[in-house]
Structure formats: structure tokens, C-alpha cells
Design an enzyme around this catalytic site. Structure first.
Site, short mmCIF file in Angstrom:
data_model
loop_
_atom_site.label_atom_id
_atom_site.label_comp_id
_atom_site.label_asym_id
_atom_site.label_seq_id
_atom_site.Cartn_x
_atom_site.Cartn_y
_atom_site.Cartn_z
N SER A 139 -25.65 26.46 -100.63
CA SER A 139 -26.10 27.84 -100.85
C SER A 139 -24.96 28.84 -100.97
O SER A 139 -25.15 29.93 -101.50
CB SER A 139 -27.04 28.27 -99.72
N LYS A 150 -24.26 33.15 -94.68
CA LYS A 150 -24.50 33.84 -95.95
C LYS A 150 -23.51 35.00 -96.06
O LYS A 150 -22.77 35.30 -95.13
CB LYS A 150 -25.93 34.40 -96.03
#
Length: 379
Positions: A53, A140
Site C-alpha cells: 500500500s 500510511k
């Protein structure tokens, strides 16, 4: 009366017993565990990247250190836990903690705030079955900070009305139109394409339904430019969802919202002390925040109202700051677009550098370790 020291002959003094080898071994283990636990809690913790990701900024198989000092170390919330574990005991499904005692959580002073663009490790908010400090760790990039107005237009993030500078190694999804089959190892893997799949059918209504053949690839703009130079590549174009397509799996889950991953918002990130009116749209945006992350009890959410302790509220003042996180691999990241905001009390630390990187699918044994990524700082 003065005390008189009584002399004891050396022969009658008790001799200090030497520790056995087993006792010394146990003491060393205990010291090492205590020291490692304190370092892990207070200063820095090691993590590994299991999913793509964050590619191409962070790769699957990267081992990195995360600083607890940048944003301030959190005090423990769940004290009844086996040291150096997280959720389960190593190699088993046996829980490593008991939630019988839950302490108030505080944050020690840090030397920086969470900023837009920081790569942040945090506890995954929707995982409500675990205490806050034992939810799964996610990594993230912080896109929006408290009070920011965020919007994604045609895959470009806008922050407070201005386009945000994209991460230098951000990955996007591309359709590579080819005239023939491709030697995938030679063309894709050697060029650093993280993921690819053969395309045979219409994809997301963004690629014409014709006899065009090719591949869907996830890569950076620079690598996409290199692929375009091959003589068997007819065209390369980004895969971007049109504005009129709605993704029902996005946050918030509401019939009022018609967004997709490439056209999202506008939405304002909650900020401590700010009061919002409970309009139907704000109920959709902030109702889950009020119910799950603010410490409120007896909260009931409806389509157009929020009830606390049996009373419908017409406004709400946030008790803590929140953040909006996105992965650098924008079309292959389960992030805030899908599950919402990250509360401040879920922030673990700032990712600072990669100390080891192991390729899970090397082209040869000699390439197992990615030597060029060792001790690389994270930007």
C-alpha cells in the site's frame, strides 16, 4: 552513650555466595527483556512492511524504525500484557493480553507535530475488538491534519483548495496497451514495476471495450515513461475513475455521498475544540467519530441525527485531533478513504529510516537483499 564497634574475625564473617550459571542466565534474560521493552515503548520500535500500500516509497520486505519521540510517547493503556508482544503470543493465536485493566492514556511531550506529508504508524481505528494500543499497526502518509479541508479531484489531492505535492515515488494505476505478449520478468520486474496483471476485459469503464490488449500495472510516473519507450507499447494511460461512478465501500457509508477513490470530498478533518452542526451530511461524516473514538457512551446513530444519552444533539465539539491518511500506492491502499479519520490517541510514531530490506520475490539469490535501500531515510 557512644556505640562501640565490635570486631568480627575474618573467619567468622559470612561469605557471599556466587550466582549459579543458571541464575546469571535468567538475570541476563530478564534485564534484556526489560531494556528492550523500555526502548520499544519509550524511544523507537522496529516494524516490517507486509503489504504494497505504500509502494514505491516503502516496499514489501522493508524493515524500518519508527520514532516514538517525534510525536511524544503514549503511556500504556493495557498493562496486563506479555512483554514484546502485540495482540497474540509469538507464533500462536493465543491472546497476549488481558483487558481487565484499562488505564487512562496520556502522551509525553514530543518535539514535532504530525504534519501533512509525514509517513506515520498508527493503530487501525475500526478494529474495535482490541484496546487502542493493541489494535493492528498500519503505516500510511498523513494527507490532512486537524482542520484541513481535503478533496481528491481526478486522482490529485487538494488540501485547503491547493493541489498537494505528490510523494516523489508515489504509484498510480496505468493501462499499458501492447501489440504483443510481454516478457513480464524482463519488461516489468527489471524496471521495478511492483504489480501487474494481464488485461482482457473492460476495466472500471475507463478503458474502451474493444480488442485492445495489454496490462494493468501499478507503478510510478517515471517508470511508466520508461515503459512507453518500448516499440511494442502502443500507449500508456492512467486508470482514473470518472466522477459519475460511486464506490459504496468508501467512508462515509451514506446514501448522501456519491464519491469514488479518485474523486473524493470535500471533507474537513476534525479538530479538537471545533464545533460542527449536526446536519445530515455532518452526521454521515462525523457520526462514527462521535460514537467510537470520543469516549462517549450511549450513542445512537441514525441517517440524519446523533443521539447521546437519549438526547438528540444539534452540534458537537470534538475532544481530540484527527488525521486523514492515504497510501502512496493510491489504487491499492485501504486508507482513510475507506474507513475514516485517525484519532490522535491512535498515533504510534513517525517512520524515520529503513535499516534492512529483503525482496520476497527476488530474480536471483544474489538479489535477495536490496542493498540500495539499507539505512535509507523515509521521505
Amino acid at each position: 552513650m557512644a556505640l562501640k564497634e565490635v570486631y568480627t574475625p575474618p573467619s567468622s564473617r559470612s561469605k557471599k555466595k556466587n550466582k549459579s550459571a543458571f541464575r546469571e542466565w535468567v538475570d541476563s534474560i530478564v534485564f534484556a527483556v526489560v531494556a528492550a521493552t523500555l526502548i520499544r515503548w519509550l524511544f523507537m520500535e522496529a516494524f516490517t512492511i507486509p503489504t504494497p500500500s505504500m509502494e514505491n516509497s516503502l516496499l514489501v520486505g522493508d524493515f524500518l524504525f519508527v520514532s516514538k519521540l517525534h510525536y511524544g510517547t503514549r503511556t500504556p493503556k493495557t498493562p496486563l500484557q506479555v512483554p514484546l508482544t502485540h495482540q497474540t503470543i509469538w507464533g500462536t493465536d493465543i491472546p497476549s493480553y488481558l483487558d481487565w485493566i484499562q488505564l487512562p492514556q496520556y502522551r509525553l511531550p514530543g518535539f514535532s507535530e504530525v504534519k501533512s506529508g509525514d509517513v506515520v504508524v498508527f493503530n487501525y481505528p475500526p478494529e474495535l475488538q482490541h484496546p487502542t494500543d493493541l489494535k493492528t499497526n498500519y503505516i500510511k502518509r498523513c494527507i490532512g491534519t486537524p482542520g484541513d479541508k481535503l478533496e481528491v479531484r481526478d486522482a490529485q489531492v487538494f488540501l485547503n483548495g491547493s493541489p498537494m505535492v505528490n510523494p516523489p515515488r508515489m504509484e498510480s494505476e496505468y493501462f499499458v496497451s501492447t501489440t504483443t505478449a510481454v516478457n513480464e520478468d524482463k519488461v516489468f520486474r527489471e524496471n521495478g514495476v511492483s504489480e501487474f496483471t494481464s488485461y482482457t476485459e473492460t476495466y472500471n469503464d475507463t478503458i474502451p471495450a474493444n480488442d485492445e490488449s495489454g496490462y494493468i500495472v501499478y507503478t510510478t510516473a517515471d517508470i511508466a515513461g520508461k515503459l512507453k519507450e518500448y516499440d511494442f507499447v502502443r500507449d500508456i494511460r492512467p486508470v482514473v475513475a470518472p466522477k459519475d461512478i460511486s464506490e459504496p465501500s468508501l467512508y462515509p457509508s451514506s446514501s448522501l455521498i456519491k464519491w469514488n477513490r479518485d474523486n473524493y470530498g470535500p471533507i474537513t478533518v476534525p479538530k479538537e475544540g471545533v464545533t460542527v452542526a449536526m446536519t445530515p451530511e455532518n452526521v454521515a461524516f462525523y457520526g462514527p467519530v462521535i460514537k467510537y473514538y470520543e469516549g462517549n457512551e450511549n450513542v445512537v446513530l441514525a441517517e440524519d441525527k446523533v443521539t447521546i444519552d437519549g438526547k438528540v444533539i444539534d452540534g458537537y465539539t470534538f475532544k481530540q485531533d484527527y488525521y486523514f491518511m492515504m497510501g502512496d500506492n493510491r489504487h491499492n491502499s485501504a486508507d482513510s478513504r475507506y474507513w475514516g479519520f485517525v484519532p490522535m490517541d491512535h498515533i504510534v510514531g513517525k517512520a524515520v529510516f529503513v535499516w534492512m530490506s529483503i525482496d520476497p520475490n527476488p530474480t536471483s539469490a544474489a538479489n535477495k537483499i536490496r542493498w540500495n535501500r539499507l539505512f535509507r531515510t523515509i521521505d
